[in-house]
Design a protein around this motif. Structure first.
Motif, PDB file in Angstrom:
ATOM      1  N   SER A  38       3.372  -1.275   1.346  1.00  0.00           N
ATOM      2  CA  SER A  38       3.398   0.275   1.188  1.00  0.00           C
ATOM      3  C   SER A  38       4.403   0.500  -0.056  1.00  0.00           C
ATOM      4  O   SER A  38       4.193   1.506  -0.697  1.00  0.00           O
ATOM      5  N   ILE A  42       0.692   0.044  -2.365  1.00  0.00           N
ATOM      6  CA  ILE A  42      -0.841  -0.486  -2.000  1.00  0.00           C
ATOM      7  C   ILE A  42      -1.279   0.107  -0.829  1.00  0.00           C
ATOM      8  O   ILE A  42      -0.514  -0.003   0.404  1.00  0.00           O
ATOM      9  N   GLU A  43      -2.566   0.643  -0.620  1.00  0.00           N
ATOM     10  CA  GLU A  43      -2.936   1.158   0.507  1.00  0.00           C
ATOM     11  C   GLU A  43      -3.428  -0.143   1.711  1.00  0.00           C
ATOM     12  O   GLU A  43      -3.781  -1.226   1.006  1.00  0.00           O
ATOM     13  N   VAL A  44      -3.208   0.176   2.689  1.00  0.00           N
ATOM     14  CA  VAL A  44      -3.488  -0.860   3.579  1.00  0.00           C
ATOM     15  C   VAL A  44      -4.878  -0.735   4.053  1.00  0.00           C
ATOM     16  O   VAL A  44      -5.361   0.251   4.412  1.00  0.00           O
ATOM     17  N   ASP A  45      -5.524  -1.847   4.056  1.00  0.00           N
ATOM     18  CA  ASP A  45      -6.945  -1.977   4.472  1.00  0.00           C
ATOM     19  C   ASP A  45      -7.003  -1.698   6.157  1.00  0.00           C
ATOM     20  O   ASP A  45      -6.406  -1.789   6.888  1.00  0.00           O
ATOM     21  N   ARG A  46      -8.367  -0.646   6.314  1.00  0.00           N
ATOM     22  CA  ARG A  46      -8.528  -0.484   7.581  1.00  0.00           C
ATOM     23  C   ARG A  46      -8.672  -1.567   8.527  1.00  0.00           C
ATOM     24  O   ARG A  46      -8.351  -1.458   9.859  1.00  0.00           O
ATOM     25  N   ILE A  49      -5.345  -2.305   9.804  1.00  0.00           N
ATOM     26  CA  ILE A  49      -5.035  -1.408  11.035  1.00  0.00           C
ATOM     27  C   ILE A  49      -5.665  -1.613  12.112  1.00  0.00           C
ATOM     28  O   ILE A  49      -5.142  -1.640  13.366  1.00  0.00           O
ATOM     29  N   PHE A 301       2.297   3.028  11.134  1.00  0.00           N
ATOM     30  CA  PHE A 301       1.272   3.028  10.237  1.00  0.00           C
ATOM     31  C   PHE A 301       1.314   4.637   9.542  1.00  0.00           C
ATOM     32  O   PHE A 301       1.088   4.840   8.315  1.00  0.00           O
ATOM     33  N   ILE A 302       1.925   5.605  10.268  1.00  0.00           N
ATOM     34  CA  ILE A 302       1.906   6.967   9.701  1.00  0.00           C
ATOM     35  C   ILE A 302       3.248   6.749   8.775  1.00  0.00           C
ATOM     36  O   ILE A 302       3.065   7.382   7.633  1.00  0.00           O
ATOM     37  N   PHE A 304       3.948   4.150   7.070  1.00  0.00           N
ATOM     38  CA  PHE A 304       3.578   3.305   5.921  1.00  0.00           C
ATOM     39  C   PHE A 304       2.717   4.015   4.931  1.00  0.00           C
ATOM     40  O   PHE A 304       2.887   3.985   3.774  1.00  0.00           O
ATOM     41  N   GLY A 305       1.837   5.033   5.444  1.00  0.00           N
ATOM     42  CA  GLY A 305       0.906   5.825   4.759  1.00  0.00           C
ATOM     43  C   GLY A 305       1.825   6.878   3.874  1.00  0.00           C
ATOM     44  O   GLY A 305       1.600   6.970   2.644  1.00  0.00           O
ATOM     45  N   ASN A 306       3.022   7.450   4.581  1.00  0.00           N
ATOM     46  CA  ASN A 306       3.558   8.375   3.552  1.00  0.00           C
ATOM     47  C   ASN A 306       4.637   7.696   2.669  1.00  0.00           C
ATOM     48  O   ASN A 306       4.625   8.088   1.609  1.00  0.00           O
ATOM     49  N   ALA A 308       3.653   4.781   1.099  1.00  0.00           N
ATOM     50  CA  ALA A 308       2.719   4.301   0.162  1.00  0.00           C
ATOM     51  C   ALA A 308       2.281   5.766  -0.920  1.00  0.00           C
ATOM     52  O   ALA A 308       2.156   5.664  -2.041  1.00  0.00           O
ATOM     53  N   TYR A 309       2.327   6.843  -0.077  1.00  0.00           N
ATOM     54  CA  TYR A 309       1.839   8.274  -0.918  1.00  0.00           C
ATOM     55  C   TYR A 309       3.031   8.626  -1.688  1.00  0.00           C
ATOM     56  O   TYR A 309       2.825   8.946  -2.901  1.00  0.00           O
ATOM     57  N   PHE A 310       4.278   8.542  -1.246  1.00  0.00           N
ATOM     58  CA  PHE A 310       5.285   9.102  -1.973  1.00  0.00           C
ATOM     59  C   PHE A 310       5.754   8.208  -3.103  1.00  0.00           C
ATOM     60  O   PHE A 310       5.955   8.670  -4.329  1.00  0.00           O
TER      61      PHE A 310
END
Lengths: 319, 225
Positions: A38, A42-46, A49, A301-302, A304-306, A308-310
């Motif tokens: 992250s 790099i976006e994590v593949d579903r 998850i 995962f939330i 990680f998502g953030n 990766a986003y920032f």
């Protein structure tokens, strides 16, 4: 935080095995690797998850982890209400759910059924859902002959089963029970059933407990029966529905059991007062293990998502 | 005539039921109508069953996409209907509960329906996790508030919430995660839910009036035209 999981388990005094620690270590290292991914934006593949959710749910099932629970006021109030009713009170338990909802709702139904019968209340079972009757019959077969062999059908409990009509059923039984349920589930007329002596409508009941999460369910019981007949209503609902019930608490609903957490809290309170039920299984407390770990993984995962986003946004701004 | 008769029935019954609430001699009319509704519902079961047969038989006869699944649906429908209607293998005979343990209906319910429905619901956990990863991003102020609330609720619904803030002094107990989760449910959530409930209530009254007065006709089919 993720790597504190084994330490926190120790702190909780749970009986985790070596297998639990190895599994948690694998999940923890995997999540650390994903955090690194992250940071690289790099976006994590579903599918990854999905794998982690599978592991986080299956590990506590294979190696049970249990935590101590303390009943919150919304659950404690429901427990106390049943506990403080005088012996022989008429309690109606309505199984308004289907097999999909059962993993969340069934433990509550089991616990409250045990509690009501242990307190020698007269229990009337029914269902507003066609699928609820099957689950109700199954519950009765599983619990009554084994744990309450001295209880007699018709005297201590009775099942009137399911009848079609949704809210219409409630609209009628609030003033005339026999109009909708002329007989019990085995076609015995209600007039000849001891438990219904002096009970002509929901107004004669001392408590209604509804288990469910769909429609008709908790809300309809409150609107059509609880309010109109001034009967106390307690609800055991799926976690997603629990927030919708808070506006009715504490005046219109005497207690709310929300999801597995609510069931676990009720079970913990029940086994505190009635230790004999601890040996009969506490599925709510057992399922808090998978729920806890799954929540931690979702939170990770939330995060990680953030991350990766920032990181991705900063890179774009630099360009 | 085809439209006016149902519109008249709706107006008459709707008005009568409203009047009955305020008129003691006919105040139980609503309950009687609920029983009538049950009788009408029986016909709806026949219509539903008939429609299911028609749709799937058409699909099979025209070899439409995934027509083989329609065979499974029809076989399931017919077998369950037969097992439930005639109480097949039911020890207590026709008078006993349809879901008696040894009955065919009970067996199919326990061995097929329960595992299938439980599996479908369990799959939600995977999608919730995937959706949370993609949707809960602090893109703006509102999303950040939602994210923080979700964090607190998620942690508050586990034993970790208690453990993580157990070190706090009692004077700061309100800041413990489980207490924060309860506060979110009891205050912001409660306010939002009440607002939604009031909105729904007003919407129901408004829609009921539109139906009774014949303004809303979509329930007649073909968009009420």
């Amino acid at each position: 935080m993720i790597f504190d999981v084994p330490l926190l388990l120790l702190a909780a005094g749970s009986e985790a095995t070596a297998g639990t620690y190895v599994s948690l270590l694998v999940i923890g290292l995997g999540l650390l690797a994903l955090l690194y991914v992250s940071i690289k934006a790099i976006e994590v593949d579903r599918r990854v998850i999905f794998l982690f959710i599978f592991l986080s749910v299956s590990v506590p099932i294979l190696f049970p982890i249990t935590f101590e629970e303390q009943a919150t006021p919304v659950v404690k109030r429901a427990f106390d209400h049943i506990e403080n009713l005088p012996e022989g009170s008429r309690v109606l338990l309505s199984f308004d759910f289907d097999p999909a909802m059962a993993p969340e709702v069934q433990p509550m139904a089991d616990a409250i059924m045990r509690h009501a019968l242990a307190k020698n209340h007269k229990v009337i079972f029914m269902s507003l859902w066609a699928t609820g009757q099957g689950l109700l019959d199954q519950t009765m077969r599983r619990i009554l002959p084994v744990e309450f062999p001295d209880k007699i059908d018709g005297r201590d409990y009775v099942s009137v089963g399911y009848t079609a009509g949704n809210e219409g059923v409630l609209n009628v039984i609030v003033s005339d029970f026999k109009k909708m349920f002329p007989s019990d589930v085995n076609s015995v007329p209600l007039d000849s059933i001891e438990i219904f002596e002096g009970v002509s409508s929901c107004r004669d009941l001392d408590l209604v407990v509804t288990f469910g999460g769909g429609k008709p369910g908790a809300k309809e019981w409150v609107l059509f029966v609880g309010d109109r007949a001034s009967v106390p209503v307690a609800v055991g609902v799926a976690a997603v529905v629990a927030p919708q019930m808070y506006p009715y608490f504490p005046d219109q609903v005497v207690g709310i059991l929300g999801g597995i957490k609510g069931a676990a809290e009720y079970e913990s309170e029940l086994i505190k007062q009635y230790p004999q039920f601890a040996e009969r299984g506490t599925p709510g407390l057992v399922m808090m293990g998978p729920q806890t770990l799954a929540h931690v993984v979702i939170i990770a995962f939330i995060v990680f998502g953030n991350v990766a986003y920032f990181v991705g946004r900063r890179r774009e701004m630099k360009r | 005539m085809k439209r006016q008769v149902p519109l008249f029935i709706t107006f008459f019954v709707g008005t009568l039921l409203i009047v009955s609430v305020f008129s003691p001699p006919i105040e139980t009319l609503g309950e009687d109508f609920s029983v009538f509704f049950d009788i009408i519902a029986v016909f709806a079961f026949f219509l539903g069953g008939g429609n299911l047969l028609r749709v799937h038989l058409t699909k099979i006869s025209r070899r439409k996409h995934d027509w083989a699944y329609s065979i499974v649906t029809l076989v399931g429908f017919v077998v369950m209907l037969w097992a439930g209607l005639f109480k097949v293998w039911n020890e207590g005979g026709i008078a006993a509960s349809v879901t008696a343990e040894e009955s065919l209906f009970g067996m199919i319910f326990n061995s097929v329906l329960i595992p299938l429905q439980s599996t479908m619901y369990s799959l939600l956990a995977f999608f919730i996790a995937s959706a949370s990863y993609r949707a809960f991003r602090a893109k703006n102020r509102e999303a950040t508030i939602l994210l923080v609330a979700a964090f607190i609720i998620l942690l508050g619904r586990t034993a970790f919430g208690t453990m993580l803030t157990a070190w706090m002094p009692s004077s700061l107990s309100a800041m413990e995660i489980p207490n924060l989760a309860i506060w979110i449910m009891n205050s912001p959530n409660l306010a939002g839910q009440r607002a939604i409930l009031i909105g729904i209530g007003l919407g129901v009254v408004s829609m009921s009036l539109r139906i009774i007065l014949g303004v809303e006709r979509t329930y007649l089919g073909d968009d009420g035209k």
